[in-house]
Scaffold this active site. Structure first.
Site, PDB file in Angstrom:
ATOM      1  CG  ASP A  36      34.129 -30.327  -0.549  1.00 41.78           C
ATOM      2  OD1 ASP A  36      34.457 -30.982   0.473  1.00 41.78           O
ATOM      3  OD2 ASP A  36      33.479 -29.277  -0.487  1.00 41.78           O
ATOM      4  CG  HIS A 242      56.535 -51.843   3.737  1.00 43.61           C
ATOM      5  ND1 HIS A 242      56.447 -52.048   2.396  1.00 43.61           N
ATOM      6  CD2 HIS A 242      57.823 -51.500   3.965  1.00 43.61           C
ATOM      7  CE1 HIS A 242      57.634 -51.834   1.830  1.00 43.61           C
ATOM      8  NE2 HIS A 242      58.481 -51.503   2.771  1.00 43.61           N
ATOM      9  CG  ASP A 259      61.986 -47.366   7.389  1.00 48.38           C
ATOM     10  OD1 ASP A 259      62.313 -46.228   6.977  1.00 48.38           O
ATOM     11  OD2 ASP A 259      62.040 -48.388   6.684  1.00 48.38           O
ATOM     12  CG  ASP A 270      64.343 -44.842   3.467  1.00 48.43           C
ATOM     13  OD1 ASP A 270      63.817 -45.125   4.559  1.00 48.43           O
ATOM     14  OD2 ASP A 270      64.400 -45.626   2.504  1.00 48.43           O
ATOM     15  CG  HIS A 349      64.497 -56.078   3.434  1.00 47.27           C
ATOM     16  ND1 HIS A 349      65.710 -55.432   3.431  1.00 47.27           N
ATOM     17  CD2 HIS A 349      64.142 -56.183   4.750  1.00 47.27           C
ATOM     18  CE1 HIS A 349      66.057 -55.140   4.673  1.00 47.27           C
ATOM     19  NE2 HIS A 349      65.128 -55.603   5.506  1.00 47.27           N
ATOM     20  CG  HIS A 353      65.629 -48.192  -1.701  1.00 43.58           C
ATOM     21  ND1 HIS A 353      65.473 -46.833  -1.568  1.00 43.58           N
ATOM     22  CD2 HIS A 353      65.297 -48.720  -0.489  1.00 43.58           C
ATOM     23  CE1 HIS A 353      65.053 -46.563  -0.328  1.00 43.58           C
ATOM     24  NE2 HIS A 353      64.946 -47.693   0.353  1.00 43.58           N
ATOM     25  CG  HIS A 360      61.434 -47.522  -2.593  1.00 43.57           C
ATOM     26  ND1 HIS A 360      60.337 -48.296  -2.308  1.00 43.57           N
ATOM     27  CD2 HIS A 360      62.140 -47.480  -1.445  1.00 43.57           C
ATOM     28  CE1 HIS A 360      60.402 -48.717  -1.042  1.00 43.57           C
ATOM     29  NE2 HIS A 360      61.485 -48.222  -0.509  1.00 43.57           N
ATOM     30  CD  GLU A 383      66.328 -50.191   3.191  1.00 41.87           C
ATOM     31  OE1 GLU A 383      65.403 -50.450   3.986  1.00 41.87           O
ATOM     32  OE2 GLU A 383      66.190 -49.418   2.228  1.00 41.87           O
ATOM     33  CE1 TYR A 387      63.142 -56.199   9.728  1.00 45.85           C
ATOM     34  CE2 TYR A 387      64.271 -57.553   8.098  1.00 45.85           C
ATOM     35  CZ  TYR A 387      63.956 -56.321   8.613  1.00 45.85           C
ATOM     36  OH  TYR A 387      64.446 -55.182   8.000  1.00 45.85           O
ATOM     37  NE  ARG A 404      63.967 -51.309   7.482  1.00 40.48           N
ATOM     38  CZ  ARG A 404      62.790 -51.781   7.846  1.00 40.48           C
ATOM     39  NH1 ARG A 404      62.633 -53.079   8.032  1.00 40.48           N
ATOM     40  NH2 ARG A 404      61.753 -50.987   8.048  1.00 40.48           N
ATOM     41  CD  GLU A 406      66.330 -47.218   5.079  1.00 38.15           C
ATOM     42  OE1 GLU A 406      65.371 -47.238   5.871  1.00 38.15           O
ATOM     43  OE2 GLU A 406      66.194 -47.227   3.837  1.00 38.15           O
TER      44      GLU A 406
HETATM   45  N1  GLY Z   1      61.170 -46.800   4.046  1.00 36.52           N
HETATM   46  C1  GLY Z   1      61.095 -47.765   3.047  1.00 36.52           C
HETATM   47  C2  GLY Z   1      62.377 -48.414   2.829  1.00 36.52           C
HETATM   48  O1  GLY Z   1      63.234 -48.384   3.692  1.00 36.52           O
HETATM   49  O2  GLY Z   1      62.637 -48.940   1.793  1.00 36.52           O
HETATM   50 MN    MN Z   2      64.822 -47.678   2.450  1.00 33.19          MN
HETATM   51 MN    MN Z   3      63.350 -46.963   5.203  1.00 37.07          MN
END
Ligand code: GLY
Ligand code: MN
Ligand code: MN
Length: 436
Positions: A36, A242, A259, A270, A349, A353, A360, A383, A387, A404, A406
């Site tokens: 609950d 991820h 991240d 982000d 990737h 975005h 996103h 970003e 890798y 990365r 970003e």
């Molecule tokens: N944190 C997810 C991305 O960078 O797209």
């Molecule tokens: Mn991102």
């Molecule tokens: Mn990110």
């Protein structure tokens, strides 16, 4: 809360759906976590965008014929409020959020059934909450069955079931002033959390402890929740894009990729930074890092009104691929590797975005077969990353380096503003911060 932006957005939607249109949308449902208890409630982004109203069990009707915004929400409930907290009730909600009318949530179907009579188009966020879709559809079907040629002669049902997301997504793509202020605040809080993490990190700590530092700083600064599950990835974990388990111990000599972003006023930060667990980049780590940093900086510098996102992506990609050739991780030419997509082994990737109410965020990158050109008020992440997973054909010194970098960038009239630049990202700045 300043409600003017919400009134203005409703006005813009009403203007777009026209006097023959009716729009309906819903608050997010609560999500059960176990038995609950529920997950913390998070309002639906579209519903928030048009209402600012933060309760579950609510609906909004925008009636193009009357120009009215009509809210349906939970009634006041003395006992319910003792257990679960304040709720506005229709009357106070109408006053506080400037709705033209407000009623009990239980009445929305009946009102919708009347309001769709003689409208040409019914706009909804079809597919978002299927349980509401079927109720909306049932009301439409009832009118459609009884309209015109059948029971009543002078009524008709909407002949066009339209996608409200098409209207709202283009609006959300270009942020208004109120949104930009919240995004910058989310960016600032996210940046402070990354700085805290850099200062606290030591070999032997766990990824989870660093996540705790990040969440601590978010909350201390007034951001109750992260805008997505934080990725705190030491060493090889950074090669999983991820990775959110955050369960390993940080090792001397490894890099740490974080991240993480704060959600503030429902707007997302982000940020990603990658830095050495022991505060000093190794020579090979630094070589790879400088390539990613160069791609990040060149792409940010290219953000400006009328810029083509496809070209910015290509600019960053060429820097990454040239870097991989210089490191002898790829063979051949830049163009050849882009053509064959061989680089995807190390960069799998996109460059970024939209970022807004959703991390996103909604909105197209392409329109009518052409790339959408950037406009002031758009907000994007930049970003790039590399890798390098362990493999027999890769020299050992490169194994498990995942990097990365970003940032969150606003397109302005003059060019762009990187509003997450507070967190250091040059090798020298990072090493100085971690020494301090
Ligand atoms: N944190 C997810 C991305 O960078 O797209
Ligand atoms: Mn991102
Ligand atoms: Mn990110």
């Amino acid at each position: 809360m300043n409600i003017t932006p919400f009134i203005e957005r409703r006005r813009r939607v009403l203007a777009q759906i026209g006097s023959n249109g009716l729009a309906v949308l819903f608050a997010a449902p609560e999500q059960r976590r176990s038995n609950d208890t529920e997950f913390p409630f998070r309002q639906d982004s579209y519903f928030h965008y048009l209402t600012g109203f933060g309760e579950p069990q609510a609906a909004l009707l925008l009636d193009g014929a009357s120009g009215k915004s009509i809210l349906f929400c939970r009634d006041k409930d003395e006992l319910g409020e003792i257990w679960n907290g304040f709720r506005y009730g229709p009357q106070a909600a109408a006053e506080a959020f400037a709705f033209d009318e407000a009623y009990s949530f239980g009445e929305w179907e009946q009102h919708l059934g009347k309001a769709i009579l003689n409208k040409k188009s019914l706009y909804a966020l079809w597919g978002v909450y299927p349980e509401y879709d079927s109720k909306v559809m049932a009301q439409w079907h009832k009118v459609q069955q009884s309209a015109g040629r059948r029971v009543q002669t002078n009524t008709y049902a909407p002949e066009c079931l339209a996608d409200l997301a098409a209207v709202l997504d283009s609006m959300r793509l270009v942020k208004d002033e109120a949104e930009i202020a919240l995004l910058k605040k989310a960016g600032e809080i996210s940046a402070m959390a990354h700085i805290r993490a850099m200062k606290q990190t030591r070999p032997g700590m766990s990824e989870l402890q660093i996540e705790a530092e990040i969440l601590h700083e978010f909350m201390r600064q007034g951001a109750r929740f992260p805008s997505y599950n934080s990725i705190v990835a030491g060493g090889k974990n950074a090669c999983c894009l991820h990775y959110v388990e955050n369960k390993d111990v940080l090792r001397d000599g490894d890099l740490l990729l974080i991240d993480a972003g704060a959600e503030y006023g429902l707007y997302a930060g982000d940020i990603t930074r990658t830095f050495p667990v022991n505060g000093r980049f190794g020579a090979v780590q630094k070589d790879v890092y400088e390539i990613v940093l160069a791609a990040n900086e060149a792409a940010i510098a290219a953000v400006k009104p009328q810029a083509d996102w496809g070209e910015i992506h290509m600019l960053a990609l060429k820097i990454l691929v040239q870097g991989l050739l210089d490191l002898k991780l790829l063979k051949g030419s830049v163009d050849g590797n882009i053509e064959s997509q061989a680089y995807q082994r190390f960069y799998m990737h996109g460059l970024g975005h939209w970022v807004g109410l959703d991390v996103h965020d909604v909105g197209k990158r392409w329109q009518d077969g052409k790339p959408l050109l950037l406009q002031p008020g758009m907000t994007t992440t930049i970003e790039p990353g590399l890798y390098i997973a362990a493999a027999d054909d890769i020299p050992e010194a490169f194994h498990n380096i995942g990097i990365r970098i970003e940032d969150n960038v606003l397109v302005t009239e003059e060019g762009s503003e990187n509003y997450t630049s507070l967190v250091p990202k040059s090798v020298a700045e990072i090493e100085a911060l971690m020494r301090a």
